[in-house]
Design a protein around this motif. Structure first.
Motif, PDB file in Angstrom:
ATOM      1  N   LYS A  48       0.831  -1.211   0.000  1.00 50.70           N
ATOM      2  CA  LYS A  48       0.000   0.000   0.000  1.00 50.70           C
ATOM      3  C   LYS A  48       0.867   1.263   0.000  1.00 50.70           C
ATOM      4  CE  LYS A  48      -3.842  -0.145   2.218  1.00 50.70           C
ATOM      5  NZ  LYS A  48      -4.759   0.084   1.063  1.00 50.70           N
ATOM      6  N   ARG A  49       1.978   1.212   0.737  1.00 45.39           N
ATOM      7  CA  ARG A  49       2.878   2.368   0.802  1.00 45.39           C
ATOM      8  C   ARG A  49       3.467   2.668  -0.584  1.00 45.39           C
ATOM      9  NH1 ARG A  49       6.279   0.585   4.583  1.00 45.39           N
ATOM     10  NH2 ARG A  49       4.799   1.176   6.206  1.00 45.39           N
TER      11      ARG A  49
ATOM     12  N   GLU B 263       0.681   4.172  -2.818  1.00 42.86           N
ATOM     13  CA  GLU B 263       0.365   5.566  -2.494  1.00 42.86           C
ATOM     14  C   GLU B 263       1.297   6.513  -3.245  1.00 42.86           C
ATOM     15  OE1 GLU B 263       0.642   5.765   1.733  1.00 42.86           O
ATOM     16  OE2 GLU B 263      -1.409   5.038   2.085  1.00 42.86           O
TER      17      GLU B 263
ATOM     18  N   ARG C  67       0.396   6.382  -7.058  1.00 41.29           N
ATOM     19  CA  ARG C  67      -0.840   7.134  -7.339  1.00 41.29           C
ATOM     20  C   ARG C  67      -0.623   8.643  -7.237  1.00 41.29           C
ATOM     21  NH1 ARG C  67      -3.265   2.510  -4.601  1.00 41.29           N
ATOM     22  NH2 ARG C  67      -4.642   1.441  -6.107  1.00 41.29           N
ATOM     23  N   TYR C  68       0.272   9.045  -6.361  1.00 36.85           N
ATOM     24  CA  TYR C  68       0.597  10.468  -6.262  1.00 36.85           C
ATOM     25  C   TYR C  68       1.331  10.947  -7.515  1.00 36.85           C
ATOM     26  CZ  TYR C  68       2.720  14.844  -4.698  1.00 36.85           C
ATOM     27  OH  TYR C  68       3.114  16.164  -4.597  1.00 36.85           O
TER      28      TYR C  68
END
Length: 309
Positions: free
Chosen positions: A286-287, A290, A293-294
């Motif tokens: 997930k990290r 993130e 996606r940024y």
């Protein structure tokens, strides 16, 4: 008598050499470009100045002949010899031809794209050769929007693209074409094949060059990571290589592109979540996501596999 004969022979040889030199210089002085230059600058040239410039005039005429014949033995291949006034004497300079200037310009553009383990067709990709279909219009539009927006404000953060689609739909080609278009506008891009890069980073442990290679990639002005998710990824590659690259680029707001056969959700759950050893690590996956996606907007590319055509 023998000494007199020997001295006479030496004198005749010397006169022969002088006669040959005079003939050569007569041909040099008869050259129309030499005559025109001397005529144009006669007020600044004395006969003594011209005499002392004979070596340069000879060089000019010889190199001009080679230039016109495209002789590879010329002093400066691709450069045209020209006469100019150097104080009160005649000198030779070499001016790059239009063809050479174009070749240099093209090479400078190529040098702005650092393609790591990418095939030739990707290194030479151009948007005007990108086959446009209804399924690929959106990807092309967003790519052109990025180039235009980045060119307008290169110091601002611009989100890259995450090109997702099956094999052979043109994801990598589009990345290469965008990199070359950016290069034409003066911007540097690093385009790397991630599975090959991961292997290279593992091998760099032995040569103690991990830090150097990681620094070069993470600090690239524009970075394009191709084929992420194609091979299984160790925890070290995921966290200490990819994670470090993405964290730096997110902090520094550097444009980053991706291509993958997975969509973002699949990349997280089917690839990043499970390590090579079978360890399930959802928080670490997930990290990573993130950060991705940024940095990039997901774009789905569909169509037929062009590698089979």
């Amino acid at each position: 008598m023998e000494n007199i004969g020997k001295g006479l022979n030496q004198q005749l040889k010397k006169q022969g050499r002088l006669g040959k030199l005079e003939k050569i210089m007569a041909e040099v002085m008869a050259d129309p470009d030499v005559q025109a230059f001397i005529s144009e600058n006669r007020e600044r040239l004395t006969d003594d100045n011209i005499s002392k410039s004979q070596a340069k005039l000879y060089e000019f005429v010889q190199e001009k002949k080679k230039f016109l014949l495209n002789d590879p033995t010329m002093i400066a291949p691709g450069y045209e010899p020209r006469l100019f006034m150097n104080y009160h004497f005649i000198d030779v300079t070499y001016i790059p031809t239009k063809d050479l200037e174009e070749k240099i310009a093209l090479q400078e553009i190529k040098n702005r794209v650092k393609a790591m383990d990418m095939p030739k067709d990707i290194r030479e990709a151009r948007l005007n050769n990108f086959e446009l279909t209804n399924e690929r219009k959106e990807a092309l539009r967003l790519a052109l929007d990025f180039v235009g927006n980045y060119d307008d404000e290169p110091k601002h953060f611009h989100q890259g693209l995450y090109l997702q689609g099956t094999f052979g739909v043109g994801k990598t080609y589009l990345l290469g074409a965008v990199a070359n278009l950016l290069a034409e506008k003066g911007y540097r891009t690093t385009l790397l094949h991630f599975p090959t890069f991961a292997v290279e980073m593992k091998n760099s442990i032995r040569t103690e060059t991990v830090f150097e290679k990681l620094e070069n990639v993470k600090k690239a002005p524009i970075l394009m990571i191709d084929d992420i998710g194609a091979d299984s990824m160790s925890s070290w590659i995921r966290d200490d290589i990819l994670g470090v690259i993405l964290q730096y680029r997110m902090q520094e707001q550097l444009p980053t592109f991706f291509s993958s056969n997975f969509d973002m959700k699949q990349l997280e759950n089917e690839h990043l979540r499970v390590s090579q050893k079978g360890e399930v690590e959802p928080l670490k996956a997930k990290r990573i996501m993130e950060r991705i996606r940024y940095l990039a907007k997901e774009v789905n590319m569909i169509g037929q596999n062009r590698r089979l055509n």
